[in-house]
Design an enzyme around this catalytic site. Structure first.
Site, short mmCIF file in Angstrom:
data_model
loop_
_atom_site.label_atom_id
_atom_site.label_comp_id
_atom_site.label_asym_id
_atom_site.label_seq_id
_atom_site.Cartn_x
_atom_site.Cartn_y
_atom_site.Cartn_z
N LYS A 33 0.86 -1.53 -0.22
CA LYS A 33 -0.35 0.06 0.52
C LYS A 33 0.69 1.21 -0.24
O LYS A 33 1.93 0.86 0.35
CB LYS A 33 -0.77 0.07 1.35
CG LYS A 33 -0.12 -0.42 2.48
CD LYS A 33 -0.84 -0.06 3.71
CE LYS A 33 -0.09 -0.67 4.98
NZ LYS A 33 -1.15 -0.72 6.00
N TYR A 66 17.38 29.07 9.04
CA TYR A 66 16.58 29.84 9.37
C TYR A 66 16.34 29.62 10.42
O TYR A 66 16.63 28.96 11.62
CB TYR A 66 14.79 29.47 8.70
CG TYR A 66 14.59 29.19 7.58
CD1 TYR A 66 14.59 30.35 7.58
CD2 TYR A 66 14.91 27.87 6.62
CE1 TYR A 66 14.12 30.80 5.75
CE2 TYR A 66 14.71 28.69 5.51
CZ TYR A 66 14.34 29.74 4.81
OH TYR A 66 13.96 29.65 3.88
C1 LIG Z 1 -0.20 -2.32 6.95
C2 LIG Z 1 -0.51 -2.61 7.45
C3 LIG Z 1 0.25 -3.96 7.28
C4 LIG Z 1 1.19 -3.99 7.34
O1 LIG Z 1 2.27 -3.79 8.33
P1 LIG Z 1 3.77 -3.49 8.42
O2 LIG Z 1 3.81 -3.35 10.13
O3 LIG Z 1 4.16 -2.57 7.43
O4 LIG Z 1 4.49 -4.84 8.56
C5 LIG Z 1 0.05 -5.01 8.03
N1 LIG Z 1 -2.03 -5.54 7.82
C6 LIG Z 1 -2.66 -4.12 7.75
C7 LIG Z 1 -4.15 -4.06 8.04
C8 LIG Z 1 -1.72 -2.99 7.09
O5 LIG Z 1 -2.67 -1.82 7.41
#
Ligand SMILES: *Cc1c(COP(=O)(O)O)cnc(C)c1O
Length: 359
Positions: A35, A255
């Site tokens: 994702k 800054y």
């Molecule tokens: C993002 C996500 C994962 C993966 O999690 P990691 O900590 O990156 O391994 C697994 N399951 C769900 C539902 C997620 O949203």
């Protein structure tokens, strides 16, 4: 023209990390979580570099559609599923497997059954995270309703999500798994483990595991690094020195003049900033590598530049490579100095950064 800021992507590291994960969970199939543009690494690129993944998981429908349109053939799970008939139909059309996490979705499935196909779907139980998922009290009824739906493939696999698996001393995970095993005891396929679950909680492995961060070579645990645990970082973020200045004791830098040189300072200016995704919250003292040697950030991060103390690096000169994180400098360590988590740093790399694939 060489790009100023660039990210080298070691695509071979993806399959390496996947096999490390398989060693840790030898009996489980792996649903690789890609994702959010594969945590900033490029979703289609990463999917194409993981031909042996048993399935992929994305958060949203449009991510799944993009994978199919790019020709990805493995199973694809859409973690948020659908919220309306059009989205349901698109899951069917693109052969995407929605997660069913609410009664609203079950109603939609009954009112607008997908045409001409039996949809693969995953049923999500809320075991205590209280984000998405069916309540344990309503789960059996919901699962029965879904099992009777001839438009869905049988039997329906079950999933849950762990809220605190990265804290290995916390009992939340055990309690969540007890709820999960209590409800999902039927011989159906199950998945619970994210990266932290996979690596620290063998009891969470089930028939499937669902790692994201560890695939990219990064540790989900505070105060650890993937590199120390046998993983290889996929992304190495780099730029170069574009100027060097000699400052006097008392000269303010950047800054706000937050940093005041405590002694005569040889200062380097590197071409990367928050406009590239380097965190503005990175404090003075955050390490960078100049020609593979550690040097501390000084002063505030600006949009296009950072300033580093090169007093200990008299040989460094304009054009030299500066590494912000990746090989030789774990993104986990940079995240600690920036008071954030590695997930955020990887996801936030912007369009301006040139991605350079390496095999
Ligand atoms: C993002 C996500 C994962 C993966 O999690 P990691 O900590 O990156 O391994 C697994 N399951 C769900 C539902 C997620 O949203």
């Amino acid at each position: 023209m060489t790009p100023a800021a660039f990210a080298e992507l070691d695509l071979g590291a993806l399959e390496h990390n996947l096999s490390r994960l398989r060693e840790a969970a030898p009996r489980a199939k792996v649903m690789a979580v890609i994702k959010a543009n594969a945590y900033g690494h490029g979703m289609v690129r990463v999917a194409s570099a993981l031909p042996t993944a048993d399935a992929f998981a994305v958060a949203r429908l449009d991510e799944g559609v993009a994978l199919r349109e790019a020709g990805i053939r493995q199973r694809i799970v859409v973690l948020q599923g659908f919220i309306c008939p059009e989205e349901l139909e698109l899951h069917a059309r693109f052969d995407l497997e929605p997660v069913i996490h609410s009664v609203h979705q079950i109603d939609l499935l009954e009112q607008h059954p997908p045409r001409d196909t039996r949809l693969g779907a995953w049923v999500k139980l809320d075991t205590g995270m209280h984000r998405l998922g069916l309540d344990p009290a309503e789960f059996r009824d919901c699962y029965q309703r879904l099992s009777g739906n001839v438009h869905l493939k049988d039997p329906l696999p079950i999933m849950t999500h762990l809220a605190n698996a990265d804290v290995v001393t916390d009992t939340t995970t055990e309690r969540q798994l007890a709820v999960f095993n209590g409800v999902a005891s039927d011989p159906v396929e199950r998945v619970a483990a994210n990266s932290a679950g996979l690596l620290a909680w063998p009891a969470s492995h089930a028939e499937w595991v669902r790692p994201g961060l560890a695939l990219y070579g990064v540790s989900p645990f505070p105060f650890r690094s993937g590199a120390k645990d046998g993983f290889r970082p996929v992304m190495t973020l780099k730029t170069r020195l574009i100027a060097i200045k000699n400052l006097r004791r008392g000269d303010p830098v950047g800054y706000g003049g937050d940093w005041i040189c405590p002694h005569p300072t040889r200062m380097g200016i590197a071409s990367i900033g928050y406009g590239d995704g380097y965190p503005r919250s990175a404090a003075s003292g955050t390490p960078v590598l100049v020609n593979e040697q550690s040097a501390p950030l000084i002063g505030r991060v600006s949009m296009d530049m950072i300033t580093v103390d090169l007093t200990e690096h008299p040989q460094a000169h304009v054009g030299d490579t500066v590494t912000l994180w990746g090989q030789g400098l774990p993104v986990e360590e940079v995240a600690r100095h920036a008071n954030t988590i590695p997930y955020v740093l990887l996801c936030n790399v912007t369009q301006r950064v040139r991605m350079i694939e390496q095999r």
